[in-house]
Design a protein around this motif. Structure first.
Motif, PDB file in Angstrom:
ATOM      1  N   LYS A  73       5.026   5.931   2.466  1.00  0.00           N
ATOM      2  CA  LYS A  73       4.506   7.291   2.363  1.00  0.00           C
ATOM      3  C   LYS A  73       5.427   8.139   1.496  1.00  0.00           C
ATOM      4  O   LYS A  73       6.642   8.148   1.695  1.00  0.00           O
ATOM      5  CB  LYS A  73       4.397   7.913   3.759  1.00  0.00           C
ATOM      6  CG  LYS A  73       3.470   7.139   4.689  1.00  0.00           C
ATOM      7  CD  LYS A  73       3.760   7.403   6.144  1.00  0.00           C
ATOM      8  CE  LYS A  73       2.979   6.444   7.027  1.00  0.00           C
ATOM      9  NZ  LYS A  73       3.384   6.521   8.440  1.00  0.00           N
ATOM     10  N   THR A  74       4.828   8.853   0.562  1.00  0.00           N
ATOM     11  CA  THR A  74       5.573   9.761  -0.310  1.00  0.00           C
ATOM     12  C   THR A  74       4.936  11.138  -0.255  1.00  0.00           C
ATOM     13  O   THR A  74       3.714  11.266  -0.376  1.00  0.00           O
ATOM     14  CB  THR A  74       5.562   9.270  -1.768  1.00  0.00           C
ATOM     15  OG1 THR A  74       6.064   7.933  -1.829  1.00  0.00           O
ATOM     16  CG2 THR A  74       6.439  10.167  -2.646  1.00  0.00           C
ATOM     17  N   VAL A  75       5.751  12.168  -0.066  1.00  0.00           N
ATOM     18  CA  VAL A  75       5.263  13.535  -0.164  1.00  0.00           C
ATOM     19  C   VAL A  75       5.822  14.143  -1.443  1.00  0.00           C
ATOM     20  O   VAL A  75       7.024  14.080  -1.703  1.00  0.00           O
ATOM     21  CB  VAL A  75       5.640  14.384   1.073  1.00  0.00           C
ATOM     22  CG1 VAL A  75       7.135  14.433   1.312  1.00  0.00           C
ATOM     23  CG2 VAL A  75       5.067  15.800   0.947  1.00  0.00           C
ATOM     24  N   ASN A  79       0.832  -1.192   0.000  1.00  0.00           N
ATOM     25  CA  ASN A  79       0.000   0.000   0.000  1.00  0.00           C
ATOM     26  C   ASN A  79       0.872   1.249   0.000  1.00  0.00           C
ATOM     27  O   ASN A  79       1.915   1.291   0.645  1.00  0.00           O
ATOM     28  CB  ASN A  79      -0.921   0.027   1.222  1.00  0.00           C
ATOM     29  CG  ASN A  79      -2.030  -0.998   1.151  1.00  0.00           C
ATOM     30  OD1 ASN A  79      -2.393  -1.459   0.070  1.00  0.00           O
ATOM     31  ND2 ASN A  79      -2.579  -1.354   2.297  1.00  0.00           N
ATOM     32  N   ARG A  80       0.416   2.265  -0.720  1.00  0.00           N
ATOM     33  CA  ARG A  80       1.176   3.511  -0.819  1.00  0.00           C
ATOM     34  C   ARG A  80       0.256   4.692  -0.520  1.00  0.00           C
ATOM     35  O   ARG A  80      -0.858   4.776  -1.048  1.00  0.00           O
ATOM     36  CB  ARG A  80       1.746   3.689  -2.238  1.00  0.00           C
ATOM     37  CG  ARG A  80       2.611   2.543  -2.721  1.00  0.00           C
ATOM     38  CD  ARG A  80       3.977   2.542  -2.032  1.00  0.00           C
ATOM     39  NE  ARG A  80       4.893   1.605  -2.655  1.00  0.00           N
ATOM     40  CZ  ARG A  80       5.034   0.335  -2.298  1.00  0.00           C
ATOM     41  NH1 ARG A  80       4.266  -0.149  -1.337  1.00  0.00           N
ATOM     42  NH2 ARG A  80       5.913  -0.445  -2.891  1.00  0.00           N
ATOM     43  N   LEU A  81       0.756   5.606   0.315  1.00  0.00           N
ATOM     44  CA  LEU A  81       0.044   6.853   0.576  1.00  0.00           C
ATOM     45  C   LEU A  81       0.833   7.998  -0.016  1.00  0.00           C
ATOM     46  O   LEU A  81       2.038   8.128   0.214  1.00  0.00           O
ATOM     47  CB  LEU A  81      -0.132   7.087   2.077  1.00  0.00           C
ATOM     48  CG  LEU A  81      -0.844   8.399   2.430  1.00  0.00           C
ATOM     49  CD1 LEU A  81      -2.332   8.308   2.089  1.00  0.00           C
ATOM     50  CD2 LEU A  81      -0.651   8.768   3.885  1.00  0.00           C
ATOM     51  N   VAL A  82       0.151   8.844  -0.768  1.00  0.00           N
ATOM     52  CA  VAL A  82       0.757  10.012  -1.414  1.00  0.00           C
ATOM     53  C   VAL A  82       0.169  11.273  -0.783  1.00  0.00           C
ATOM     54  O   VAL A  82      -1.053  11.379  -0.626  1.00  0.00           O
ATOM     55  CB  VAL A  82       0.477  10.007  -2.929  1.00  0.00           C
ATOM     56  CG1 VAL A  82       0.951  11.308  -3.569  1.00  0.00           C
ATOM     57  CG2 VAL A  82       1.145   8.804  -3.592  1.00  0.00           C
ATOM     58  N   MET A 123      -1.271  14.487 -10.287  1.00  0.00           N
ATOM     59  CA  MET A 123      -1.770  13.311  -9.586  1.00  0.00           C
ATOM     60  C   MET A 123      -1.545  12.043 -10.404  1.00  0.00           C
ATOM     61  O   MET A 123      -1.157  11.000  -9.869  1.00  0.00           O
ATOM     62  CB  MET A 123      -3.250  13.481  -9.250  1.00  0.00           C
ATOM     63  CG  MET A 123      -3.510  14.474  -8.136  1.00  0.00           C
ATOM     64  SD  MET A 123      -5.190  14.350  -7.452  1.00  0.00           S
ATOM     65  CE  MET A 123      -6.162  14.898  -8.865  1.00  0.00           C
ATOM     66  N   GLN A 124      -1.773  12.123 -11.696  1.00  0.00           N
ATOM     67  CA  GLN A 124      -1.549  10.953 -12.543  1.00  0.00           C
ATOM     68  C   GLN A 124      -0.092  10.497 -12.464  1.00  0.00           C
ATOM     69  O   GLN A 124       0.190   9.300 -12.370  1.00  0.00           O
ATOM     70  CB  GLN A 124      -1.925  11.255 -13.992  1.00  0.00           C
ATOM     71  CG  GLN A 124      -1.750  10.053 -14.914  1.00  0.00           C
ATOM     72  CD  GLN A 124      -2.323  10.282 -16.293  1.00  0.00           C
ATOM     73  OE1 GLN A 124      -3.219  11.101 -16.472  1.00  0.00           O
ATOM     74  NE2 GLN A 124      -1.823   9.554 -17.270  1.00  0.00           N
ATOM     75  N   ALA A 125       0.836  11.453 -12.466  1.00  0.00           N
ATOM     76  CA  ALA A 125       2.255  11.109 -12.358  1.00  0.00           C
ATOM     77  C   ALA A 125       2.561  10.436 -11.020  1.00  0.00           C
ATOM     78  O   ALA A 125       3.357   9.484 -10.958  1.00  0.00           O
ATOM     79  CB  ALA A 125       3.105  12.362 -12.532  1.00  0.00           C
ATOM     80  N   ILE A 173      -3.804  12.222  -0.872  1.00  0.00           N
ATOM     81  CA  ILE A 173      -4.490  13.265  -0.118  1.00  0.00           C
ATOM     82  C   ILE A 173      -3.703  14.568  -0.258  1.00  0.00           C
ATOM     83  O   ILE A 173      -2.555  14.566  -0.692  1.00  0.00           O
ATOM     84  CB  ILE A 173      -4.622  12.918   1.383  1.00  0.00           C
ATOM     85  CG1 ILE A 173      -3.234  12.724   2.018  1.00  0.00           C
ATOM     86  CG2 ILE A 173      -5.503  11.692   1.585  1.00  0.00           C
ATOM     87  CD1 ILE A 173      -3.258  12.577   3.532  1.00  0.00           C
ATOM     88  N   GLY A 174      -4.337  15.665   0.138  1.00  0.00           N
ATOM     89  CA  GLY A 174      -3.652  16.933   0.249  1.00  0.00           C
ATOM     90  C   GLY A 174      -3.463  17.274   1.717  1.00  0.00           C
ATOM     91  O   GLY A 174      -3.433  16.386   2.577  1.00  0.00           O
TER      92      GLY A 174
END
Length: 218
Positions: A61-63, A12-15, A95-97, A113-114
């Motif tokens: 997690k990626t910011v 799972n990845r959270l952006v 977002m697509q990238a 999320i923002g």
């Protein structure tokens, strides 16, 4: 957590899309109403809130950070996050990238999320990832007609094209795309973003607290 759950969490990845705190370059619509310094304070509170609700999630997690201006606070910490610069283009292209970046690395579910949503909780994020076990797309609808969260199990590019970003048509257009593709959609509870002075006043009126007091108890 059993072995299967641990394996799921590992994929799972959270952006998070964010900016460095900088006077005059964050929350500009809000600043037009309450002033740049007050808007910067609100933005710092939103950043802290977002990090707090994300902290316990057992996901990568990626910011993705917008380009910093000359007065940006580069000491702002994103410890534990992969950090990447936001690419060029409109919000949909960015977002697509971000989704493509994680799906190319064999992610099984990606949620973005923002940092504008004071009502966001860890439970909302957990529910989003849980929903993606049985649904193709998860959407967190915002009261302004947009969304505060989008998650999917693979990249569907049409969700990022043909949208009038930052308008009240984004959510309905996205839901229409999901239906046209025949995908299974899960909707989270509706929450408010803080983009304008009216948003801030409405949030404070609804909660019965000042913004700072409210964030401390969320």
């Amino acid at each position: 957590m059993n072995n299967n759950s641990m394996a799921d969490a590992a994929l799972n990845r959270l952006v998070v899309f964010a900016r460095y705190p900088e006077l005059g370059r964050v929350k500009t619509r809000l600043a037009a109403d309450i002033g740049a310094e007050a808007a910067l304070k609100v933005y710092r509170q939103l950043l802290a809130h977002t990090r707090a609700v994300v902290a316990s999630l057992p996901v990568h997690k990626t910011v993705w950070l917008a380009e910093a201006g000359p007065a940006a606070d580069l000491t702002d910490e994103w410890t534990g996050y992969e950090q990447l610069p936001q690419p060029a283009g409109d919000l949909g292209e960015k977002m697509q990238a971000a989704f493509a970046h994680d799906f190319e690395r064999q992610a099984s579910a990606v949620v973005i999320i923002g940092t504008d949503c004071p009502g966001l909780t860890t439970a909302h994020l957990t529910d989003a990832f849980d929903a993606l076990r049985t649904h193709d797309v998860v959407l967190g609808p915002a009261t302004d007609g947009g969304y505060y969260l989008l998650g999917m199990k693979q990249l569907w590019s049409s969700l990022f094209t043909g949208k009038s970003w930052s308008t009240d048509t984004v959510r309905s257009a996205t839901v229409a795309d999901v239906k046209q593709l025949g995908l299974r959609l899960h909707l989270l509870s509706e929450l408010s973003d803080i983009d304008t002075g009216a948003d801030l006043r409405a949030w404070e009126a609804t909660t019965g607290k000042t913004f700072e007091q409210g964030l401390r108890v969320l």
